[in-house]
Design a protein around this motif. Structure first.
Motif, PDB file in Angstrom:
ATOM      1  N   MET A   1       0.843  -1.200   0.000  1.00  0.00           N
ATOM      2  CA  MET A   1       0.000   0.000   0.000  1.00  0.00           C
ATOM      3  C   MET A   1       0.874   1.244   0.000  1.00  0.00           C
ATOM      4  O   MET A   1       1.759   1.385   0.833  1.00  0.00           O
ATOM      5  CB  MET A   1      -0.926   0.006   1.231  1.00  0.00           C
TER       6      MET A   1
ATOM      7  N   GLU B   1      -0.548  -0.715  -7.723  1.00  0.00           N
ATOM      8  CA  GLU B   1      -0.565  -1.137  -6.324  1.00  0.00           C
ATOM      9  C   GLU B   1      -1.649  -0.336  -5.620  1.00  0.00           C
ATOM     10  O   GLU B   1      -2.123   0.687  -6.139  1.00  0.00           O
ATOM     11  CB  GLU B   1       0.794  -0.891  -5.666  1.00  0.00           C
ATOM     12  N   ASP B   2      -2.093  -0.798  -4.467  1.00  0.00           N
ATOM     13  CA  ASP B   2      -3.085  -0.044  -3.711  1.00  0.00           C
ATOM     14  C   ASP B   2      -2.514   1.318  -3.339  1.00  0.00           C
ATOM     15  O   ASP B   2      -1.384   1.405  -2.829  1.00  0.00           O
ATOM     16  CB  ASP B   2      -3.483  -0.795  -2.441  1.00  0.00           C
TER      17      ASP B   2
ATOM     18  N   THR C   1      -3.436   5.189  -1.508  1.00  0.00           N
ATOM     19  CA  THR C   1      -4.325   6.047  -0.730  1.00  0.00           C
ATOM     20  C   THR C   1      -3.820   7.485  -0.801  1.00  0.00           C
ATOM     21  O   THR C   1      -2.639   7.749  -0.529  1.00  0.00           O
ATOM     22  CB  THR C   1      -4.394   5.606   0.742  1.00  0.00           C
TER      23      THR C   1
ATOM     24  N   PHE D   1     -13.813   3.409  -5.561  1.00  0.00           N
ATOM     25  CA  PHE D   1     -12.818   3.845  -4.582  1.00  0.00           C
ATOM     26  C   PHE D   1     -13.494   3.938  -3.218  1.00  0.00           C
ATOM     27  O   PHE D   1     -14.730   3.834  -3.097  1.00  0.00           O
ATOM     28  CB  PHE D   1     -12.181   5.181  -4.987  1.00  0.00           C
TER      29      PHE D   1
ATOM     30  N   LYS E   1      -9.002   5.936  -1.157  1.00  0.00           N
ATOM     31  CA  LYS E   1      -8.241   4.700  -1.387  1.00  0.00           C
ATOM     32  C   LYS E   1      -8.639   4.059  -2.706  1.00  0.00           C
ATOM     33  O   LYS E   1      -9.826   3.838  -2.964  1.00  0.00           O
ATOM     34  CB  LYS E   1      -8.466   3.704  -0.242  1.00  0.00           C
TER      35      LYS E   1
ATOM     36  N   LYS F   1      -7.920   0.779  -5.293  1.00  0.00           N
ATOM     37  CA  LYS F   1      -7.399  -0.577  -5.386  1.00  0.00           C
ATOM     38  C   LYS F   1      -6.539  -0.737  -6.633  1.00  0.00           C
ATOM     39  O   LYS F   1      -6.793  -0.117  -7.666  1.00  0.00           O
ATOM     40  CB  LYS F   1      -8.554  -1.582  -5.422  1.00  0.00           C
ATOM     41  N   LYS F   2      -5.551  -1.596  -6.547  1.00  0.00           N
ATOM     42  CA  LYS F   2      -4.651  -1.797  -7.683  1.00  0.00           C
ATOM     43  C   LYS F   2      -5.382  -2.456  -8.850  1.00  0.00           C
ATOM     44  O   LYS F   2      -6.377  -3.180  -8.668  1.00  0.00           O
ATOM     45  CB  LYS F   2      -3.457  -2.648  -7.267  1.00  0.00           C
TER      46      LYS F   2
ATOM     47  N   THR G   1      -7.318  -1.368 -11.057  1.00  0.00           N
ATOM     48  CA  THR G   1      -8.697  -0.940 -11.310  1.00  0.00           C
ATOM     49  C   THR G   1      -8.671   0.274 -12.230  1.00  0.00           C
ATOM     50  O   THR G   1      -8.037   1.288 -11.902  1.00  0.00           O
ATOM     51  CB  THR G   1      -9.414  -0.570  -9.988  1.00  0.00           C
TER      52      THR G   1
END
Length: 345
Positions: A1, A66-67, A69, A90, A122, A124-125, A127
């Motif tokens: 993250m 990658e994730d 934020t 998100f 946030k 997500k990877k 997406t």
């Protein structure tokens, strides 16, 4: 993250701080900044356009590998954000909360924070994201003469006049498919330079208006049609887009119902909710709009236009055209010729 801290005094600094964290190249032109990224962290771009009336737009068209934020601090630059999620999903939360709220495709979010607070977005990877942020700097916005916040819903009015940023506010909207087409137009403006800026500005006004209407409807308890779920509304929107692109096809309720796998009753409920028209009314509206555009842009005669858009009777076409626009097709065509002649003099 990966967590990216954003503590900016304007939109240009947002882009710069994003670049420092995820890499890429910044390109500036005509009041626009674009961060292009293609590396191990992300692929795509983040665009910012700033207007002189306290409004800017930030467009995410990107995939994170990658994730990620974004931790955005509410500094003196603490706008009201009107967000529309055109594609992907998100999560959002305030720093004082541990619970995250999911914002799905076609959902809206209106949010602003207290000074020194934090917003967490946030992603997500892997997406694909297409997200529209309209950000309003309240002090600058309220100086604009034509701004009339007194007509807003009382809660939203309080958000706009909170120029000292003393309160938090968030509203997670329901599914809004009507806004999607306007946001797409904003993201896909093809012109360049000043013309592009002006076209984008017009679309932003329209999108803000839809955000406020959507908020008011939900505040008044106007729900989604109880007969339909989100996936069914998406099918109906897809059908509406097909009719828009191919108005001349021979449409009927039986075939349309079979095509989308929904009953005729659900089909009608969905069209009334999304387009404020029955299926038949929507088809007729699209055909008439197409006819008017053909009269503006082609040399086709009226009879040719009638059959091109899917009507079989010229007299019926003339009747409903006059009912909708207040003039006959021939009168409208003469008006177009007259404008062209005057413009050429």
């Amino acid at each position: 993250m990966k967590e990216v801290l954003i503590s900016a005094k304007d939109t240009r600094e947002i882009i710069e701080q994003l670049q420092q964290s995820i890499g890429g190249e910044i390109i500036d032109s005509w009041g626009k900044s674009r961060l292009d990224v293609n590396n191990n962290t992300a692929k795509g771009n983040i665009r910012v356009v700033t207007f002189d009336w306290g409004v800017n737009v930030m467009i995410f068209n990107i995939i994170f590998h990658e994730d990620v934020t974004l931790k955005i601090e509410a500094t003196e630059f603490n706008p009201v954000r009107f967000i529309y999620n055109l594609n992907g999903e998100f999560y959002h939360r305030f720093g004082i909360n541990s619970r995250e709220e999911l914002v799905e495709q076609f959902q809206t979010l209106i949010t602003t924070n207290k000074t020194d607070g934090f917003d967490y977005f946030k992603f997500k990877k892997d997406t694909e994201l297409d997200i529209n942020f309209i950000q309003i700097i309240r002090k600058d916005f309220l100086k604009k003469r034509t701004t009339k916040v007194s007509s807003l819903n009382s809660k939203l009015q309080n958000v706009f006049v909170d120029t000292d940023h003393e309160n938090r506010f968030s509203h997670y909207g329901a599914l809004n498919l009507k806004m999607a087409d306007h946001v797409k137009k904003l993201h896909n403006v093809k012109q360049k330079g000043m013309v592009k800026i002006l076209k984008m500005e017009a679309q932003i006004y329209q999108i803000l208006s839809l955000h406020i209407q959507h908020y008011n409807r939900q505040s008044q308890g106007v729900p989604l049609p109880t007969s339909l779920v989100k996936s069914e509304l998406k099918k109906i929107r897809k059908l509406g887009n097909k009719i828009l692109k191919e108005p001349s096809l021979d449409y009927n309720l039986d075939d349309l119902s079979a095509e989308c796998g929904l009953s005729q009753a659900k089909l009608q409920d969905g069209f009334k909710f999304l387009f404020s028209r029955t299926v038949t009314e929507y088809i007729r509206h699209v055909r008439l709009e197409s006819a008017r555009e053909l009269m503006r842009t082609t040399d086709l005669n009226i009879s040719q236009i009638v059959y091109t858009i899917g009507f079989t009777s010229r007299s019926y076409f003339s009747k409903i055209f006059k009912e909708k626009y207040g003039v006959t097709p021939n009168q409208f065509r003469k008006q177009m010729v007259s404008k062209i002649t005057v413009g050429a003099v």
